[in-house]
Design a protein around this motif. Structure first.
Motif, PDB file in Angstrom:
ATOM      1  N   ARG A  78       0.829  -1.217   0.000  1.00 56.03           N
ATOM      2  CA  ARG A  78       0.000   0.000   0.000  1.00 56.03           C
ATOM      3  C   ARG A  78       0.867   1.274   0.000  1.00 56.03           C
ATOM      4  O   ARG A  78       0.464   2.330   0.508  1.00 56.03           O
ATOM      5  N   HIS A 125      -0.315   4.924  -0.935  1.00 51.87           N
ATOM      6  CA  HIS A 125      -1.193   5.712  -0.071  1.00 51.87           C
ATOM      7  C   HIS A 125      -0.455   6.834   0.659  1.00 51.87           C
ATOM      8  O   HIS A 125      -1.089   7.680   1.293  1.00 51.87           O
ATOM      9  N   GLN A 142      -8.837   4.141  -3.261  1.00 54.70           N
ATOM     10  CA  GLN A 142      -8.352   5.139  -2.304  1.00 54.70           C
ATOM     11  C   GLN A 142      -7.234   5.971  -2.918  1.00 54.70           C
ATOM     12  O   GLN A 142      -7.195   7.198  -2.754  1.00 54.70           O
ATOM     13  N   PHE A 143      -6.308   5.310  -3.629  1.00 58.26           N
ATOM     14  CA  PHE A 143      -5.211   6.021  -4.288  1.00 58.26           C
ATOM     15  C   PHE A 143      -5.744   7.077  -5.251  1.00 58.26           C
ATOM     16  O   PHE A 143      -5.278   8.226  -5.275  1.00 58.26           O
ATOM     17  N   GLN A 186      -7.064  10.267  -3.682  1.00 64.63           N
ATOM     18  CA  GLN A 186      -6.111  11.135  -2.996  1.00 64.63           C
ATOM     19  C   GLN A 186      -5.757  12.400  -3.794  1.00 64.63           C
ATOM     20  O   GLN A 186      -5.121  13.306  -3.264  1.00 64.63           O
TER      21      GLN A 186
END
Length: 461
Positions: free
Chosen positions: A174, A177, A209-210, A213
């Motif tokens: 991850r 992130h 989620q990435f 961002q």
């Protein structure tokens, strides 16, 4: 952490391609840089010649005193290093400032307009394409790339203070992130690193989620097939691209003397773009890179000029020998979809030649999880030479061997061998189009293979 206060930087795993780019960045800023790696490689030798101190034993007693000053030393490690590593444990126990590589990359990029390219495959080539094209822009760019760019013989570019930063966003552990990019690109979301994520759906959430961002003000560009897998995790507007779908596409694609030529259709049309690095997947990577370049304000002629001069990344569809009688290509592909795309492109470029593929599987867990996919993609070859699994950071998994793949490959000409048997095996075969594939240490065999076939060609001339 104030980067300007750092005098010494010690890397645990300095020879990794991502780690070495950050090491070079600190070294060019005047910090004293050193570190550990498991084995000496061409890359660690280059770093040493650039003035960095490197050793290959897990022993804190060997470390120079200036790296043991806790107040002005930053320790950076890669998640590929095991938690039980002696030097890593020492620095943590002594309360040094110990950071993951991805966290430091996020801090470096924080004060710049950042373009982050992620994806289970395609990110290194796309990142390097974006970086190369932005070198034709008035501001140029800084870039941290997960491969050695052939145009520059390095994985790091440093631009002006106000230049945009191009970073390769790694999904392993991850790591991506830690980044807060202004512009995000995702090239692919295929199952991988299931030892980290557990299952494909969890990995898709991580990519979602990435992409988020970048925030509402940022821009996101996603391959149309990847978008289908992460769209339920996206809240903001995004654009898609691809050969067969998406808002941005390539038209009039043709191969001329090993060069792909196509028209770009997006917010504008750019005709007759020359791509010297072959492969259908590289045309898609180029679509993404051109879109970024347009959004960064580049004109069409500069984009065409930059793309025509782009020479790729080492070990990404890299021609080692190219003659009428014999062709040898080396590629880093280590995921079934990467192998499929690579072999499809090779066969399209050389449809009349018998294709012999040498493949070294990478990681026991990846072999376990994708053995059927590996077998299916490798059946695109006319002849297969399959090597033992390269373990990298992993311990063996009982019952997981290259034979798991080999038994599922249903082609007549196939060979399961040890790596030290490779040269003898090649010498026994009639080979006209050879590819070596894998992310392990198969690249160490490339010079020997090249030397043998160059001698053979010269003798037969």
């Amino acid at each position: 952490m104030r980067l300007e206060d750092i005098k010494n930087v010690y890397f645990v795993g300095i020879g990794g391609i991502g780690m070495s780019a950050i090491a070079r960045w600190f070294n060019k800023r005047g910090a004293k840089v050193g570190g550990y790696d498991r084995v000496e490689t061409n890359l660690t030798t280059r770093l040493s010649l650039e003035g960095m101190w490197i050793h290959y034993e897990d022993s804190r007693k060997d470390i120079p005193k200036h790296f043991l000053n806790r107040e002005d030393t930053l320790v950076i490690y890669t998640p590929a290093i095991p938690e039980k590593h002696g030097e890593l444990k020492f620095f943590r126990n002594k309360k040094f400032d110990v950071r993951k590589r991805a966290e430091v990359l996020g801090i470096i990029s924080m004060d710049h307009f950042t373009i982050a390219i992620g994806g289970t495959h395609g990110k290194t080539t796309t990142s390097s394409m974006v970086a190369h094209m932005l070198q034709y822009h008035e501001k140029k760019c800084s870039a941290f790339i997960g491969g050695i760019m052939s145009n520059y013989e390095t994985n790091l570019l440093i631009g002006d203070k106000d230049a945009p930063v191009v970073v390769e966003a790694d999904e392993f552990d991850r790591s991506f992130h830690w980044l807060m990019p202004n512009y995000t690109v995702v090239t692919s979301v295929d199952p991988d690193h299931l030892d980290i994520y557990g299952d494909e759906m969890e990995m898709r959430k991580a990519f979602g989620q990435f992409l988020q961002q970048s925030g509402e003000e940022g821009k996101t560009l996603v391959h149309y097939k990847a978008a289908e897998k992460v769209n339920t995790h996206l809240e903001h507007l995004y654009y898609t691209y691809g050969m067969e779908g998406g808002d941005i596409r390539a038209h009039a694609l043709r191969a001329v003397n090993g060069i792909f030529i196509f028209n770009y259709h997006g917010s504008r049309t750019i005709k007759d773009i020359n791509l010297l690095v072959p492969g259908f997947h590289n045309v898609e990577n180029a679509l993404a890179a051109i879109t970024v370049a347009i959004d960064m304000g580049m004109d069409s002629e500069s984009i065409k000029e930059a793309m025509k001069s782009y020479r790729g990344v080492k070990r990404r569809f890299e021609y080692i020998i190219k003659s009428e009688k014999f062709i040898f290509i080396d590629d880093y592909a280590h995921h079934p979809e990467e192998i499929r795309a690579f072999l499809r492109s090779v066969k399209a470029l050389f449809p009349k030649k018998k294709l012999t593929a040498v493949f070294q599987p990478h990681l026991f867990s990846r072999t376990r999880d994708f053995q059927a996919g590996f077998a299916d993609s490798l059946m695109l070859a006319d002849e297969l030479i399959l090597l033992d699994i390269y373990p990298a950071r992993e311990e063996p998994i009982p019952g997981v061997t290259s034979e798991n793949i080999f038994n599922k490959v249903f082609i007549q000409n196939k060979h399961l061998i040890k790596k030290d048997e490779l040269m003898d095996t090649l010498k026994s075969l009639d080979v006209e189009l050879l590819v070596t594939i894998g992310a392990g240490d198969i690249d160490k065999e490339v010079p020997r293979i090249k030397e043998y076939y160059e001698y053979k060609l010269k003798r037969e001339a």
